[in-house]
Design a protein around this motif. Sequence first.
Motif, PDB file in Angstrom:
ATOM      1  N   LEU A  93       1.197 -15.168   2.757  1.00 24.55           N
ATOM      2  CA  LEU A  93       1.422 -16.270   3.674  1.00 24.55           C
ATOM      3  C   LEU A  93       1.216 -17.582   2.925  1.00 24.55           C
ATOM      4  O   LEU A  93       0.704 -17.587   1.806  1.00 24.55           O
ATOM      5  CB  LEU A  93       0.453 -16.158   4.860  1.00 24.55           C
ATOM      6  CG  LEU A  93       0.489 -14.815   5.604  1.00 24.55           C
ATOM      7  CD1 LEU A  93      -0.581 -14.773   6.675  1.00 24.55           C
ATOM      8  CD2 LEU A  93       1.856 -14.548   6.183  1.00 24.55           C
ATOM      9  N   ASP A  94       1.622 -18.688   3.516  1.00 25.32           N
ATOM     10  CA  ASP A  94       1.474 -19.979   2.854  1.00 25.32           C
ATOM     11  C   ASP A  94       0.023 -20.290   2.494  1.00 25.32           C
ATOM     12  O   ASP A  94      -0.238 -20.990   1.529  1.00 25.32           O
ATOM     13  CB  ASP A  94       2.060 -21.115   3.705  1.00 25.32           C
ATOM     14  CG  ASP A  94       3.546 -21.327   3.435  1.00 25.32           C
ATOM     15  OD1 ASP A  94       4.022 -20.960   2.336  1.00 25.32           O
ATOM     16  OD2 ASP A  94       4.227 -21.860   4.311  1.00 25.32           O
ATOM     17  N   ASP A  95      -0.926 -19.725   3.255  1.00 29.85           N
ATOM     18  CA  ASP A  95      -2.342 -19.963   2.947  1.00 29.85           C
ATOM     19  C   ASP A  95      -2.884 -18.987   1.898  1.00 29.85           C
ATOM     20  O   ASP A  95      -4.058 -18.969   1.616  1.00 29.85           O
ATOM     21  CB  ASP A  95      -3.182 -19.914   4.226  1.00 29.85           C
ATOM     22  CG  ASP A  95      -3.160 -18.554   4.903  1.00 29.85           C
ATOM     23  OD1 ASP A  95      -2.590 -17.578   4.352  1.00 29.85           O
ATOM     24  OD2 ASP A  95      -3.723 -18.453   6.016  1.00 29.85           O
ATOM     25  N   GLY A  96      -2.001 -18.144   1.332  1.00 27.98           N
ATOM     26  CA  GLY A  96      -2.403 -17.209   0.285  1.00 27.98           C
ATOM     27  C   GLY A  96      -2.878 -15.871   0.789  1.00 27.98           C
ATOM     28  O   GLY A  96      -3.155 -14.969   0.007  1.00 27.98           O
ATOM     29  N   LYS A  97      -2.981 -15.711   2.103  1.00 21.45           N
ATOM     30  CA  LYS A  97      -3.452 -14.450   2.669  1.00 21.45           C
ATOM     31  C   LYS A  97      -2.294 -13.457   2.783  1.00 21.45           C
ATOM     32  O   LYS A  97      -1.148 -13.849   2.961  1.00 21.45           O
ATOM     33  CB  LYS A  97      -4.098 -14.694   4.022  1.00 21.45           C
ATOM     34  CG  LYS A  97      -5.365 -15.525   3.897  1.00 21.45           C
ATOM     35  CD  LYS A  97      -5.979 -15.822   5.229  1.00 21.45           C
ATOM     36  CE  LYS A  97      -7.214 -16.698   5.052  1.00 21.45           C
ATOM     37  NZ  LYS A  97      -7.734 -17.166   6.331  1.00 21.45           N
ATOM     38  N   PRO A  98      -2.591 -12.161   2.722  1.00 21.42           N
ATOM     39  CA  PRO A  98      -1.532 -11.144   2.748  1.00 21.42           C
ATOM     40  C   PRO A  98      -1.061 -10.794   4.155  1.00 21.42           C
ATOM     41  O   PRO A  98      -1.812 -10.893   5.124  1.00 21.42           O
ATOM     42  CB  PRO A  98      -2.211  -9.933   2.113  1.00 21.42           C
ATOM     43  CG  PRO A  98      -3.650 -10.078   2.520  1.00 21.42           C
ATOM     44  CD  PRO A  98      -3.904 -11.576   2.491  1.00 21.42           C
ATOM     45  N   MET A  99       0.204 -10.397   4.246  1.00 22.51           N
ATOM     46  CA  MET A  99       0.788  -9.871   5.478  1.00 22.51           C
ATOM     47  C   MET A  99       1.563  -8.623   5.074  1.00 22.51           C
ATOM     48  O   MET A  99       2.275  -8.620   4.074  1.00 22.51           O
ATOM     49  CB  MET A  99       1.732 -10.906   6.104  1.00 22.51           C
ATOM     50  CG  MET A  99       2.368 -10.487   7.429  1.00 22.51           C
ATOM     51  SD  MET A  99       3.824  -9.426   7.317  1.00 22.51           S
ATOM     52  CE  MET A  99       4.935 -10.410   6.357  1.00 22.51           C
ATOM     53  N   THR A 100       1.380  -7.530   5.833  1.00 22.05           N
ATOM     54  CA  THR A 100       2.129  -6.313   5.568  1.00 22.05           C
ATOM     55  C   THR A 100       2.720  -5.784   6.872  1.00 22.05           C
ATOM     56  O   THR A 100       2.155  -5.988   7.947  1.00 22.05           O
ATOM     57  CB  THR A 100       1.249  -5.207   4.945  1.00 22.05           C
ATOM     58  OG1 THR A 100       0.200  -4.866   5.863  1.00 22.05           O
ATOM     59  CG2 THR A 100       0.646  -5.644   3.619  1.00 22.05           C
ATOM     60  N   ALA A 101       3.857  -5.122   6.759  1.00 18.26           N
ATOM     61  CA  ALA A 101       4.500  -4.494   7.920  1.00 18.26           C
ATOM     62  C   ALA A 101       5.076  -3.162   7.477  1.00 18.26           C
ATOM     63  O   ALA A 101       5.677  -3.064   6.406  1.00 18.26           O
ATOM     64  CB  ALA A 101       5.598  -5.392   8.477  1.00 18.26           C
ATOM     65  N   VAL A 102       4.885  -2.159   8.327  1.00 19.23           N
ATOM     66  CA  VAL A 102       5.411  -0.826   8.078  1.00 19.23           C
ATOM     67  C   VAL A 102       6.053  -0.339   9.370  1.00 19.23           C
ATOM     68  O   VAL A 102       5.475  -0.502  10.451  1.00 19.23           O
ATOM     69  CB  VAL A 102       4.286   0.153   7.653  1.00 19.23           C
ATOM     70  CG1 VAL A 102       4.806   1.564   7.492  1.00 19.23           C
ATOM     71  CG2 VAL A 102       3.612  -0.311   6.384  1.00 19.23           C
ATOM     72  N   ALA A 103       7.246   0.243   9.279  1.00 19.92           N
ATOM     73  CA  ALA A 103       7.912   0.839  10.440  1.00 19.92           C
ATOM     74  C   ALA A 103       8.979   1.796   9.933  1.00 19.92           C
ATOM     75  O   ALA A 103       9.483   1.647   8.815  1.00 19.92           O
ATOM     76  CB  ALA A 103       8.552  -0.235  11.321  1.00 19.92           C
ATOM     77  N   ASN A 104       9.321   2.774  10.755  1.00 19.77           N
ATOM     78  CA  ASN A 104      10.400   3.685  10.381  1.00 19.77           C
ATOM     79  C   ASN A 104      11.740   2.962  10.345  1.00 19.77           C
ATOM     80  O   ASN A 104      12.614   3.310   9.562  1.00 19.77           O
ATOM     81  CB  ASN A 104      10.472   4.868  11.343  1.00 19.77           C
ATOM     82  CG  ASN A 104       9.269   5.770  11.206  1.00 19.77           C
ATOM     83  OD1 ASN A 104       8.613   5.800  10.169  1.00 19.77           O
ATOM     84  ND2 ASN A 104       8.962   6.493  12.261  1.00 19.77           N
ATOM     85  N   LYS A 105      11.883   1.945  11.208  1.00 22.69           N
ATOM     86  CA  LYS A 105      13.134   1.184  11.267  1.00 22.69           C
ATOM     87  C   LYS A 105      12.819  -0.276  11.584  1.00 22.69           C
ATOM     88  O   LYS A 105      12.036  -0.570  12.479  1.00 22.69           O
ATOM     89  CB  LYS A 105      14.042   1.765  12.354  1.00 22.69           C
ATOM     90  CG  LYS A 105      15.371   1.044  12.506  1.00 22.69           C
ATOM     91  CD  LYS A 105      16.203   1.737  13.595  1.00 22.69           C
ATOM     92  CE  LYS A 105      17.516   1.055  13.841  1.00 22.69           C
ATOM     93  NZ  LYS A 105      18.255   1.709  14.934  1.00 22.69           N
ATOM     94  N   ILE A 106      13.432  -1.184  10.829  1.00 24.39           N
ATOM     95  CA  ILE A 106      13.312  -2.617  11.067  1.00 24.39           C
ATOM     96  C   ILE A 106      14.722  -3.135  11.273  1.00 24.39           C
ATOM     97  O   ILE A 106      15.554  -3.067  10.366  1.00 24.39           O
ATOM     98  CB  ILE A 106      12.628  -3.336   9.884  1.00 24.39           C
ATOM     99  CG1 ILE A 106      11.234  -2.748   9.627  1.00 24.39           C
ATOM    100  CG2 ILE A 106      12.557  -4.840  10.150  1.00 24.39           C
ATOM    101  CD1 ILE A 106      10.580  -3.235   8.349  1.00 24.39           C
TER     102      ILE A 106
END
Length: 167
Positions: A93-106
């Motif tokens: 993220l812009d503040d340096g913190k991580p973001m993750t996403a997991v899904a079978n379909k996006i």
Amino acid sequence: MNALPASLLALLLVAAPATVLARSSDRNKPMDIDAGSTDYSMDDSRPTTLSGGVIITQGTLDIRSSQAVITTSGGEPVRAVLTGGPAKMKQELDDGKPMTAVANKIDYDLKAEVVVFTGGVDIQQPSGSIAGQRVVYNMKTGQVQGGGPNAGRVKVRIMPKNAQGGG
């Protein structure tokens, strides 16, 4: 692998879900795509398919899926569907913190600016998380919906500010 136009692949960048801004400087970095194969259409007659272990990187953005299908209309991308094994996305993220996403379909509808995550959805960031079988993120309004009839239950965790490392 055939080279794909930058406008077609740039849409994958915005498929990342975030209720806070992903690293905006990533959009100005080169995008690298690695796939086992591509089936690219020069017109809108059929979608472009990347398969065989798709890896897309751009700055801090890292997307991995078995397949990516991109549909165009009038030469512009209108839909991107990432599937497989499951599809995984991570970005700073812009503040340096991580973001993750997991899904079978996006499934990202560029016209409506709506991203639908289905099957084993797990979205994590320092401010909290959301998990379930179906999560819909409206990029125009910032609204996130999950669960409901035939979509199972949704689990949301909101972290207190002092636990996020920001005061």
